[in-house]
Structure formats: C-alpha cells, structure tokens
Design a protein around this motif. Structure first.
Motif, PDB file in Angstrom:
ATOM      1  N   GLY A  12       0.742  -1.279  -0.125  1.00 22.30           N
ATOM      2  CA  GLY A  12       0.124   0.404   0.109  1.00 22.30           C
ATOM      3  C   GLY A  12       0.764   1.116  -0.394  1.00 22.30           C
ATOM      4  O   GLY A  12      -0.032   2.439  -0.191  1.00 22.30           O
ATOM      5  N   PRO A  51      -2.132  -0.443  -3.465  1.00 21.95           N
ATOM      6  CA  PRO A  51      -2.457   0.867  -2.833  1.00 21.95           C
ATOM      7  C   PRO A  51      -4.300   0.761  -3.259  1.00 21.95           C
ATOM      8  O   PRO A  51      -5.319   0.494  -3.654  1.00 21.95           O
ATOM      9  CB  PRO A  51      -2.348   2.466  -3.616  1.00 21.95           C
ATOM     10  CG  PRO A  51      -2.156   1.674  -5.526  1.00 21.95           C
ATOM     11  CD  PRO A  51      -1.326  -0.054  -5.239  1.00 21.95           C
ATOM     12  N   ASN A  52      -4.864   1.612  -1.848  1.00 22.26           N
ATOM     13  CA  ASN A  52      -6.371   1.956  -1.847  1.00 22.26           C
ATOM     14  C   ASN A  52      -7.315   0.039  -1.921  1.00 22.26           C
ATOM     15  O   ASN A  52      -7.730   0.332  -3.021  1.00 22.26           O
ATOM     16  CB  ASN A  52      -6.982   2.977  -2.619  1.00 22.26           C
ATOM     17  CG  ASN A  52      -6.329   4.541  -2.596  1.00 22.26           C
ATOM     18  OD1 ASN A  52      -5.706   4.917  -1.569  1.00 22.26           O
ATOM     19  ND2 ASN A  52      -5.635   4.919  -3.676  1.00 22.26           N
ATOM     20  N   GLU A  53      -6.774  -0.652  -1.473  1.00 22.73           N
ATOM     21  CA  GLU A  53      -6.681  -1.773  -1.116  1.00 22.73           C
ATOM     22  C   GLU A  53      -8.808  -2.117  -0.905  1.00 22.73           C
ATOM     23  O   GLU A  53      -8.378  -3.227   0.555  1.00 22.73           O
ATOM     24  CB  GLU A  53      -6.164  -2.550  -0.777  1.00 22.73           C
ATOM     25  CG  GLU A  53      -6.215  -4.564  -1.063  1.00 22.73           C
ATOM     26  CD  GLU A  53      -5.251  -5.185  -1.286  1.00 22.73           C
ATOM     27  OE1 GLU A  53      -4.983  -6.225  -1.770  1.00 22.73           O
ATOM     28  OE2 GLU A  53      -4.199  -4.856  -0.113  1.00 22.73           O
ATOM     29  N   ASN A 100     -11.520  -1.394   3.488  1.00 22.84           N
ATOM     30  CA  ASN A 100     -10.108  -1.086   3.590  1.00 22.84           C
ATOM     31  C   ASN A 100      -8.700  -1.682   3.925  1.00 22.84           C
ATOM     32  O   ASN A 100      -8.974  -1.552   5.117  1.00 22.84           O
ATOM     33  CB  ASN A 100     -10.330   0.440   3.404  1.00 22.84           C
ATOM     34  CG  ASN A 100      -9.142   1.423   3.149  1.00 22.84           C
ATOM     35  OD1 ASN A 100      -7.840   0.462   2.709  1.00 22.84           O
ATOM     36  ND2 ASN A 100      -9.810   2.818   2.658  1.00 22.84           N
ATOM     37  N   THR A 121      -5.918  -1.689   3.015  1.00 24.83           N
ATOM     38  CA  THR A 121      -5.001  -1.004   2.146  1.00 24.83           C
ATOM     39  C   THR A 121      -3.447  -1.478   3.561  1.00 24.83           C
ATOM     40  O   THR A 121      -3.852  -1.005   4.714  1.00 24.83           O
ATOM     41  CB  THR A 121      -5.387  -0.052   2.245  1.00 24.83           C
ATOM     42  OG1 THR A 121      -6.135   0.815   0.667  1.00 24.83           O
ATOM     43  CG2 THR A 121      -4.133   0.765   1.636  1.00 24.83           C
TER      44      THR A 121
END
Length: 602
Positions: free
Chosen positions: A132, A152-154, A177, A179
C-alpha cells in the motif's frame, strides 16, 4: 549509512585466502564474527579421530591463542565427522583467522557492535515488505529495491462463488479497506495468523525493553522517522492498522464450515454471526507467477472467510497494542482495546471456525487446535485489563501450567506465557515467578540439546521442517529470556549458538541471512526479489532470513530431489525452492528480536 561488518570481511576474505566465494572450507563458524564477551566456537569437519592443533591469528599474522580440537565424532544431522574449537579467551576487538591443521578460515571480526547492523537490516525488511505504499530508495538502501506501491487503496469484497472443491461461498454485503500491512512471504497475500505472531514479536521487543527500547526515533530508515515515536513502534503500527481493518463490522453474517471437515469433500456450511471476527486473509484469487512486481499484480484481491484463529490473533495483538500505546497514543490504545474485546467475544461465540484448504492463490494457514490461541489472547487481555474474571478463565486453561515450547504461527501458547512472565503488572510476584520458571525449564532443555549436537545447535531433532530456521530462532528467544531472568551464562551462550548456526556455522557454510557473511542468502523464493529469474529485478536486501533446511520437502520439485539428504544439508539457494528457501515475516521477526537483544549492552 554504515556498511555492515560482514561486507567488509567478505572482501578481505578473498584477498587473504584467494578462495572463491563458494568454496567449502573445513572450518565452519559465524561468518560475521563474535562478541568480545561472548562464546567463540568453530566446528571443523575432518576425518581425524585424534585432536588437531589450532591457532588464532590476528590481522598481522600474530598468534593470539592456541589449542587442540575436541573430537565429537559422527553427527547424524549433518553427516559429518566433527571436531570443535573454543577460543573464548580472544576478547580484544579486531579481525582474526582460525587455522586448524593446514586449513585457515576466512577472516572474522570480534566487535562489540557486531549485531547492530544486522538488527537494523532485519527491521528494514519489514519496511521493504510493506503493502500500500511506495518503497523509496532512500529508506530501502538503494534504487534497486525501490518500487511503486503494491495494492494501494485496497478496498476489497469477500470471496464469493465456487472454490477448488466446488463449495459455493455467498460472499458478504460489505467491503473492507485493508490497505497497508506487510506482505506475508514470497507471495503477496496478507494473513492475520502470520501477521499476529510477527507483530507480537516486534511489540514484545519494545515492551520488554521499555526503559530503553531499541530503535529510537530517527535511527531506522523509515518514512515516519522524526515523528517523536520509536521507529520500532512506527513499523509495528503499519501492521496493527491492517489487522484492525480485517475485523468484520457489527451485524456481519457469514456462511462458514464449523468444526473439522472431511478432507477433500464438500464442506458443511453454517450461518453465524460474524460480528467482530477477523477475516483470515486478503489475497489473490489465483497464484501469480514468478516474478510479479506487487504494483503489477492483476489478480482479483479478495477477503477470505473469517476464522476463529485469525480472530484470536487480532484479540491478542490488539490487547498487547493497547498496553504499548497507552501513554504514547491514548486514543489509539482505546481503539485497540475495544477491537480486542470485540474479537475475544466473537471467538468465544464461534470457537470452531477453521480455515478451509479449498482456495488457490494463497496459503491456507489452517489450524484446528486453537487452545493455544485462546490462551494467548486471554493472557494478553488479562495483562492489559487486570480483569479478575479473565484471570479466572486464564488459570483454567492448560498452558497456564504446561511446559513451554518455542512459538510458531500454529503454536502460540508460549507468547501468552512470555507476556505473563514479563509484564510487571500482570501477575502477583509468586505467580509470575512460576511463569518464568516454565520458560527457564524450556531453556534448560534447549541448552541440553545443544550439547548433544555436532554443530552445538539448541535443536537436537533430526526432523527439519519447513522454516526450521524459524524454530531455531524462536528457541533462541526463549534462551534470551531465560538469560534475562537468571543471568546464567549458559542461556546466552546457547542463544548465540543458534545465531552462529544461522550465520554460517553449519555443514554447508551458508549464512542464511542476505547481505551478511561471505556466503549469504542470494535467491529467496520471492516475486520481487527475483534477480535469478529476471536480471532487471533485485536480489534480496540485507537482513532477510531463509526458512532453511527442510528434510521433509516433497511438493517442492527441487526439495524432492534431495531425498535422503542429511537433515542440515536439505537446502538450496534457489528461487524455485519454496519449501526450502521461502522468506516470511514470522521468520524475520525472531531474527530481529535476537539481533537486537545481542546488540544491546548488558
């Protein structure tokens, strides 16, 4: 940045000996050297049945110590006929060589700061495996290890649909989320049960040394350096945040298998209230190839079903985190404790939800014996809250009085015992002494095992499992704790014996740690540190430890071809050898703990 001692010694070795870096000398020793006040042992492979003369030479060729080897004979773990050399009386800092008969070792150091570079590198491993966030050259040690942010922005959904056995999973009506956190190993999965023991080990290193913790702010290469927070805690929080994010929201429902399930058959699903449980992992739908740079992973990322084991890992580490951050960040401490209590209640409500081995793309980390996880979580919650009801429950659990074994991700009871033995306010002095006695008794067993082995290793078994180096390093942690409790030299000696083995005192003269020693780890099973597969990609940064010999490797094609090898020789430095040469966060965590422990002045 100061270069590690081992790098300088490796260059000097080629000048002094004229030997190729992959030569196999008869003298096996810790390739980075020795502490001035510590034990200094070498193991010599030679068929002689009578003692051999030895001398220690200083950098100018002068003789500083002499003696004769002790013949220990045939050693089943290595297949070697062995002699031992002890030269503890060499205490002056400097560079030395050991000559036995007609063979001279490569140079080694005697230095008080011997383990500080290794401790720093072992901590930096965790930064380099962060998800991330972009990994920057200035923190990673060079541009070859820099990479774009992976995942990123997982914000991910739950797995839904059919698994490899035809079980149909309904998914869930929410996303999380997730991340951040650490990639677990050579793949890019993030697992709560492996993250739990790894995070605990870093937090324990801080908590155990709270009066003078290692890695003061600004001493590690981290983007958070300079924030007035200890750098070890900065790294630990990266994972703590991820584990907190893996907790299911209130009102979550899940269809899961409850209790043991027939292997290879359809699972029997049960609807449960999953509120407060932790999802087992977030990972790819399918295995990615080697190499795959994290930022170029195109597989679907999914949350996998919650499990009791993951939930208890969250409860334990969040309770521990609540203690550690109580005065540093009170709001964060409160958040951790609330999450711990929710997770613990959820585990009590759903005590037998196990991880099925029916998905591809990531490891299963299945575990159906959860008494140790319940004990660990209960111990951490009690140590944090002092709750009398939790104490009563804790004392009813068998590990409260049972013998201690070295911890691993599937056997975490020792973590609870260590917490009870070391947190000052956890137990009354007499009860805390009993917990310490359990640890010391385990250390006594490991000291006895070291005396039984040809390579003076506190591990006498001929069964070397996947990640054997982790078992050895976690035993070293038990030994280090016993040394603190008793001040008896035998425990610190055996702790160093374990590190000596990992750093080269073994039959294949292999330093299992990248960047340290004249024959370091070079080709771990990893999707980014994959120079062996793609010359444009780097090898591992310094401070990464291999899982080590595996005498039971069978699925691994390379490992299977080693059938019949002496246990300590069942290893190859190859990216393809995933059962022999994988690297993981829970193996690097005890390497960090031991290196930092040995680096601290006594």
């Amino acid at each position: 940045m100061r270069r590690p001692v081992p790098t300088r010694l490796a260059a000097l070795a080629l000048i002094v000996t004229g030997a190729a870096a992959d030569a196999a000398p008869a003298i096996h020793l810790n390739q980075i050297g020795f502490l001035p006040d510590g034990p200094k042992r070498a193991v010599v492979t030679d068929p002689a049945t009578t003692p051999l003369p030895w001398v220690v030479l200083d950098a100018g060729g002068g003789v500083v110590a002499t003696g004769e080897t002790v013949v220990t004979g045939d050693d089943a773990a290595s297949g070697d006929h062995l002699h031992q050399v002890g030269f503890d009386r060499v205490t002056a800092p400097g560079t030395y060589r050991l000559r036995v008969g007609g063979t001279t070792s490569r140079p080694f150091a005697v230095a008080a700061d011997l383990y500080a570079p290794l401790a720093s590198a072992a901590l930096n491993y965790f930064y380099q495996t962060r998800a991330g966030i972009a990994i920057e050259a200035r923190h990673a040690g060079g541009k070859q290890w820099a990479r774009a942010a992976g995942h990123p922005n997982e914000i991910v959904p739950c797995f839904s649909g059919a698994d490899t056995k035809g079980n149909v999973w309904p998914g869930c009506n929410y996303t999380r989320n997730v991340t951040g956190g650490w990639y677990d190993a050579g793949d890019q999965g993030k697992y709560v049960v492996n993250g739990g023991i790894s995070l605990w080990t870093l937090l324990n290193l801080y908590e155990l040394n709270a009066a003078r913790p290692p890695f003061a702010d600004g001493t590690a290469k981290l983007p958070e350096a300079g924030n007035d927070i200890n750098d070890l805690l900065d790294e630990a929080r990266w994972e703590m945040d991820f584990l907190l994010a893996m907790q299911a929201p209130d009102g979550a429902r899940a269809q899961v298998p409850v209790g043991p399930q027939p292997a290879g058959q359809k699972l029997t699903m049960t609807a449960i209230d999953a509120s407060g449980m932790a999802h087992h992992k977030v990972a790819d739908r399918n295995w990615t190839g080697i190499p795959t740079i994290p930022a170029e992973d195109r597989e679907d990322r999914l949350l996998y079903p919650p499990t009791t084991a993951a939930t208890l890992n969250l409860a334990a580490t969040a309770a521990q985190g609540a203690r550690v951050w109580k005065t540093i960040d009170p709001a964060y401490s409160t958040r951790c404790l609330e999450a711990a209590k929710r997770a613990y209640a959820a585990a009590l409500r759903n005590p037998r939800v196990y991880a099925p081995e029916t998905f591809t793309g990531s490891g299963s980390y299945g575990d159906t014996a959860l008494g140790d996880e319940f004990y660990w979580a209960t111990a951490e919650l009690f140590a944090t809250t002092g709750d009398a009801q939790i104490l009563a429950a804790l004392k009813r659990l068998p590990p409260f009085a049972d013998p201690v074994s070295e911890p691993g991700w599937g056997g975490v009871a020792a973590l609870g015992t260590i917490t009870l033995a070391t947190v000052p306010t956890a137990l009354a002095p007499a009860e805390q002494a009993k917990q310490r006695a359990l640890i010391v008794a385990a250390a006594d067993r490991y000291v006895a095992e070291a005396a039984q082995t040809g390579y003076r290793l506190p591990y006498a078994s001929l069964k070397y499992d996947w990640g054997s180096n982790s078992a050895i390093l976690n035993r070293a942690m038990i030994l280090g704790l016993a040394a603190r409790f008793t001040s008896k030299p035998a425990y610190r000696t055996a702790e160093i014996d374990a590190m000596d083995y990992v750093l080269g005192r073994n039959p294949i003269d292999q330093s299992y740690v990248s960047g340290f020693g004249w024959k370091p780890l070079r080709n771990p099973h990893h999707r980014f540190w994959a120079h062996e597969k793609d010359p444009r990609l780097p090898g591992p940064p310094p401070g990464v430890v291999s899982g080590g010999p595996n005498s039971g490797a069978s699925a691994d094609g390379l490992g299977a071809r080693l059938k019949g090898c002496a246990p300590q020789r069942c290893w190859r430095d190859s990216i393809d050898a995933y059962e022999l040469n994988e690297v993981t966060i829970n193996w690097n965590a005890p390497l960090l703990w031991i290196a930092a422990d040995l680096a601290m002045a006594r």
